[in-house]
Design a protein around this motif. Sequence first.
Motif, PDB file in Angstrom:
ATOM      1  N   ASP A  89       1.687  18.119  16.345  1.00  0.00           N
ATOM      2  CA  ASP A  89       1.106  19.472  17.528  1.00  0.00           C
ATOM      3  C   ASP A  89       1.481  19.234  18.704  1.00  0.00           C
ATOM      4  N   SER A 106       6.288  25.265   5.511  1.00  0.00           N
ATOM      5  CA  SER A 106       5.582  26.405   5.266  1.00  0.00           C
ATOM      6  C   SER A 106       4.231  25.733   6.299  1.00  0.00           C
ATOM      7  N   SER A 107       4.487  24.049   6.162  1.00  0.00           N
ATOM      8  CA  SER A 107       3.115  23.354   7.545  1.00  0.00           C
ATOM      9  C   SER A 107       3.575  23.331   8.894  1.00  0.00           C
ATOM     10  N   ALA A 108       4.812  23.392   8.938  1.00  0.00           N
ATOM     11  CA  ALA A 108       5.098  23.020  10.206  1.00  0.00           C
ATOM     12  C   ALA A 108       5.795  24.375  10.490  1.00  0.00           C
ATOM     13  N   ASP A 157       4.120  28.817  -0.269  1.00  0.00           N
ATOM     14  CA  ASP A 157       4.429  28.188   0.972  1.00  0.00           C
ATOM     15  C   ASP A 157       5.403  29.486   1.272  1.00  0.00           C
ATOM     16  N   MET A 171       3.917  31.408   4.422  1.00  0.00           N
ATOM     17  CA  MET A 171       4.400  31.679   5.883  1.00  0.00           C
ATOM     18  C   MET A 171       4.551  32.571   6.473  1.00  0.00           C
ATOM     19  N   ILE A 219       3.943  27.455   9.885  1.00  0.00           N
ATOM     20  CA  ILE A 219       2.208  28.128  10.042  1.00  0.00           C
ATOM     21  C   ILE A 219       2.235  27.493  11.283  1.00  0.00           C
ATOM     22  N   ALA A 220       2.061  26.399  11.728  1.00  0.00           N
ATOM     23  CA  ALA A 220       1.774  25.558  12.915  1.00  0.00           C
ATOM     24  C   ALA A 220       1.682  26.385  14.248  1.00  0.00           C
ATOM     25  N   HIS A 262      10.732  21.237   1.679  1.00  0.00           N
ATOM     26  CA  HIS A 262       9.506  21.176   1.708  1.00  0.00           C
ATOM     27  C   HIS A 262       8.189  21.318   2.134  1.00  0.00           C
ATOM     28  N   MET A 263       8.659  20.899   3.855  1.00  0.00           N
ATOM     29  CA  MET A 263       8.080  21.067   4.640  1.00  0.00           C
ATOM     30  C   MET A 263       8.162  21.694   5.448  1.00  0.00           C
TER      31      MET A 263
END
Length: 331
Positions: free
Chosen positions: A56, A77-79, A102, A106, A81-82, A74-75
């Motif tokens: 962040d 999506s979260s990255a 995911d 995205m 989206i953030a 596998h990481m």
Amino acid sequence: MLRWGILGTSFISHTVVKSILASPNSRITAVFGRNQARLDEFAAKYDIATKYQDLDALLDDAEVDVVYVGLPSHMHSSAVIAAAKKGKAILSEKSLATTMEDSHAMIAAVKEANVFFLEGLMYLCHPLMEKVASIVKSGILGNIKGMSGYYAANIWKKANPLGMGTIYNLGCYPVSLVHFIMETAYGSGAFEKRQVTGLGNLFNEGSLHARDASLNVRFDNGVLTTIQSTDSFGNDFSFSIQGDKGVLRFKTNPWLPLAGDNIMELKIYGGATEEIVVPALMDAFGHQVKRVEDCIAQGLKEAPRPSPSWANSVEIMSLLTEWEADIKKRA
């Protein structure tokens, strides 16, 4: 001057960073990594002044315009989206993700944030693919009747097992090329109507995934496709496009197009065989950086074809996940 933030210090990040630094229109202002020693080494090697161990914090950096997501699949999506929520433009490494849930999340995030996003299927940014499209559209091959592809590289020890194996490491390349040819030859929608058979050798190393995988697809218009992918041995490639008048084969790697001569062979049945050379000043990674620069400069949110649109990336993922599911069903 486009200012980049790099997420991840893996081997693929090294490759992409070199292409960013080679561009006169880009520079790198920050890098994120969780391992302090690797982060320090990476930043020192490429003279990156700002280092973050908190994702962040990098995304809050006003000196970052665009982020490159070089994290395991596998990481992604979260990255993504953030990053989208922070209003950053995004280049995210292939494959898009490892699940359809995911993948949809995205794309929903980048749509809502109205930011630029491109999946890093870098070879689709290279002039070689524009030439392939022109050959397919010209009709010299006739009606496209089949495709076959093979991609092998002994990289499983470098790959995070949670990235779900060869289907997402290497199989995404021939699958995405099949997608591009089907769309070029038969329009949008032709890729989605299909029957699939997947076979493979499964391994459980924290996740159950295939190191060796084969795929047969029959599209509803009769086009037949065979793909084999492995990340457990070898270092080889092949891809051919078969029409009812001729066949196009790649003599150089279609998924790692070069700075220099890229070569295909066009054979007309019962006629001449022609070598087609596509020269380029940059390799695929260099053209990918330029594609991102050009799109952001023009205010585009999606890159033009041959690069994948957001919808294209989701369609490619749909076949990758279907392939994986069919292998596991038959195991």
